[in-house]
Design an enzyme around this catalytic site. Structure first.
Site, PDB file in Angstrom:
ATOM      1  N   ALA A   1      -6.078  17.295 -81.480  1.00 42.70           N
ATOM      2  CA  ALA A   1      -7.247  16.818 -80.763  1.00 42.70           C
ATOM      3  C   ALA A   1      -7.077  15.674 -79.661  1.00 42.70           C
ATOM      4  CB  ALA A   1      -8.274  16.098 -82.042  1.00 42.70           C
TER       5      ALA A   1
ATOM      6  N   PHE B   1     -12.477  15.315 -84.843  1.00 48.10           N
ATOM      7  CA  PHE B   1     -13.014  15.328 -86.182  1.00 48.10           C
ATOM      8  C   PHE B   1     -12.794  14.095 -87.175  1.00 48.10           C
ATOM      9  CE2 PHE B   1     -12.979  16.958 -90.453  1.00 48.10           C
ATOM     10  CZ  PHE B   1     -14.239  17.431 -90.473  1.00 48.10           C
ATOM     11  N   ARG B   2     -11.684  13.467 -86.884  1.00 44.02           N
ATOM     12  CA  ARG B   2     -11.358  12.510 -87.780  1.00 44.02           C
ATOM     13  C   ARG B   2     -11.669  10.932 -87.466  1.00 44.02           C
ATOM     14  NH1 ARG B   2      -7.325  15.914 -88.941  1.00 44.02           N
ATOM     15  NH2 ARG B   2      -5.993  15.196 -87.222  1.00 44.02           N
TER      16      ARG B   2
ATOM     17  N   ASP C   1     -11.332  24.278 -78.522  1.00 42.12           N
ATOM     18  CA  ASP C   1     -12.525  24.201 -77.234  1.00 42.12           C
ATOM     19  C   ASP C   1     -11.745  25.095 -76.023  1.00 42.12           C
ATOM     20  OD1 ASP C   1     -10.138  22.963 -76.173  1.00 42.12           O
ATOM     21  OD2 ASP C   1     -10.570  21.153 -77.422  1.00 42.12           O
TER      22      ASP C   1
ATOM     23  N   HIS D   1      -6.667  27.361 -85.432  1.00 39.29           N
ATOM     24  CA  HIS D   1      -7.943  27.054 -85.922  1.00 39.29           C
ATOM     25  C   HIS D   1      -8.804  27.985 -85.268  1.00 39.29           C
ATOM     26  CE1 HIS D   1      -6.065  23.321 -87.513  1.00 39.29           C
ATOM     27  NE2 HIS D   1      -5.657  24.286 -88.151  1.00 39.29           N
TER      28      HIS D   1
ATOM     29  N   CYS E   1     -17.787  39.104 -85.538  1.00 37.33           N
ATOM     30  CA  CYS E   1     -18.576  39.780 -86.818  1.00 37.33           C
ATOM     31  C   CYS E   1     -17.465  39.789 -87.714  1.00 37.33           C
ATOM     32  CB  CYS E   1     -18.989  41.157 -86.480  1.00 37.33           C
ATOM     33  SG  CYS E   1     -19.257  42.007 -88.036  1.00 37.33           S
TER      34      CYS E   1
ATOM     35  N   CYS F   1     -24.293  41.475 -86.835  1.00 32.79           N
ATOM     36  CA  CYS F   1     -23.722  41.739 -85.582  1.00 32.79           C
ATOM     37  C   CYS F   1     -24.557  43.138 -85.231  1.00 32.79           C
ATOM     38  CB  CYS F   1     -22.358  42.492 -86.358  1.00 32.79           C
ATOM     39  SG  CYS F   1     -21.291  43.682 -85.200  1.00 32.79           S
TER      40      CYS F   1
ATOM     41  N   CYS G   1     -22.548  46.448 -86.710  1.00 33.67           N
ATOM     42  CA  CYS G   1     -22.414  47.135 -87.821  1.00 33.67           C
ATOM     43  C   CYS G   1     -23.391  46.036 -88.952  1.00 33.67           C
ATOM     44  CB  CYS G   1     -21.002  46.861 -88.636  1.00 33.67           C
ATOM     45  SG  CYS G   1     -20.516  45.173 -88.936  1.00 33.67           S
TER      46      CYS G   1
ATOM     47  N   SER H   1      -1.555  14.129 -84.999  1.00 36.80           N
ATOM     48  CA  SER H   1      -0.950  13.180 -85.976  1.00 36.80           C
ATOM     49  C   SER H   1      -0.156  14.054 -86.894  1.00 36.80           C
ATOM     50  CB  SER H   1      -1.984  12.278 -86.340  1.00 36.80           C
ATOM     51  OG  SER H   1      -3.077  13.138 -86.810  1.00 36.80           O
TER      52      SER H   1
HETATM   53 ZN    ZN Z   1     -19.791  44.132 -87.105  1.00 44.38          ZN
END
Ligand code: ZN
Length: 248
Positions: free
Chosen positions: A25, A36-37, A105, A122, A130, A155, A158, A197
């Site tokens: 981050a 986030f922290r 990001d 992440h 989907c 989606c 599907c 960190s």
């Molecule tokens: Zn799908």
């Protein structure tokens, strides 16, 4: 410090044949992306919905998308900074095979690093997929419909649930990306941690893997990290000041 440390960093960078950067981050907060922290972060009022709830409940999906777009508004205008550009240059010059990142990001790609050379542990918050068939969906198409109807997106292929392409709490880490990150750590001559960190798994394990096979470990972070004690060099300063010379 930090001038001596910056000199030492550039000396190590110049001598390394293969540099693998691992970013967190801290590199993106310098572009205005909230961490986030950090206390008071907008993440606190827009906490990500756990994966299990997202899958189980339509109401949770609606709330997840509301929070997702609320967060997007906090960094929609974020652009890569000197730190991103410095790492992009290492990749562009063939000195680094890829960048491993905890960030969602997309700023490494925005700085010019090809998509297949950014290992996003992440996931990526700039598009959606989907959960059933994996089809990619664009946020620009989802958002106006969501805001007009209040319905979570399904989606078009599907009818499965569509979710931001990030890895949520409780969602499995992508195995292919983890394997590639481990391989990169094994092959690195210099493992360069930038703005992490090193407390979130698997962040803590990759530098150890690199170090064990003989890589130099360098940590550039404003705060102390869990692995400072085993690093060859720790530079505790603003990333842009440390990597500025690399960005050219
Ligand atoms: Zn799908």
């Amino acid at each position: 410090m930090p001038d001596d440390a910056i000199e030492a960093l550039h000396d190590l960078l110049d001598r390394a044949g293969s540099i693998v950067a691992f970013t967190g981050a801290g590199i993106s907060t310098e572009s205005g992306v909230p961490d986030f922290r950090t206390p008071g972060s907008p993440w606190m009022v827009n906490k990500p919905i756990p994966f299990e709830a997202f899958v189980r409940s339509r109401e949770a999906r609606i709330e997840a998308w509301r929070r997702k777009f609320a967060m997007d508004d906090h960094y929609a205008d974020a652009v890569p900074n000197i730190g991103h550009r410095a790492l992009a240059r290492l990749v562009g010059e063939g000195r680094s095979p890829a960048i491993i990142t905890q960030n969602i990001d997309g700023l490494h790609q925005a700085s010019g690093v090809p998509d297949d050379r950014v290992i996003e542990l992440h996931g990526n918050g700039t598009y959606a997929t989907c959960l059933t068939c994996g089809w990619r969906h664009e946020l620009a198409a989802i958002r106006p419909v969501f805001e007009a109807t209040g319905e979570p997106p399904d989606c078009l292929i599907c009818a499965g649930p569509v979710k931001s392409a990030t890895v949520s709490f409780g969602q499995a880490m992508p195995q292919d990306k983890m394997s590639r990150a481990q391989q990169l750590a094994l092959e690195a001559e210099l493992f360069l941690v930038v703005g992490s960190s090193l407390v979130v798994y698997p962040a803590a394990t990759l530098p150890i893997i690199a170090k064990k096979q003989g890589a130099r470990l360098v940590i550039v972070n404003r705060e102390p990290t869990e692995l400072d004690a085993i690093a060859d060099l720790v530079v505790r300063a603003e990333i842009r000041a440390v990597l500025g010379r690399l960005a050219g």
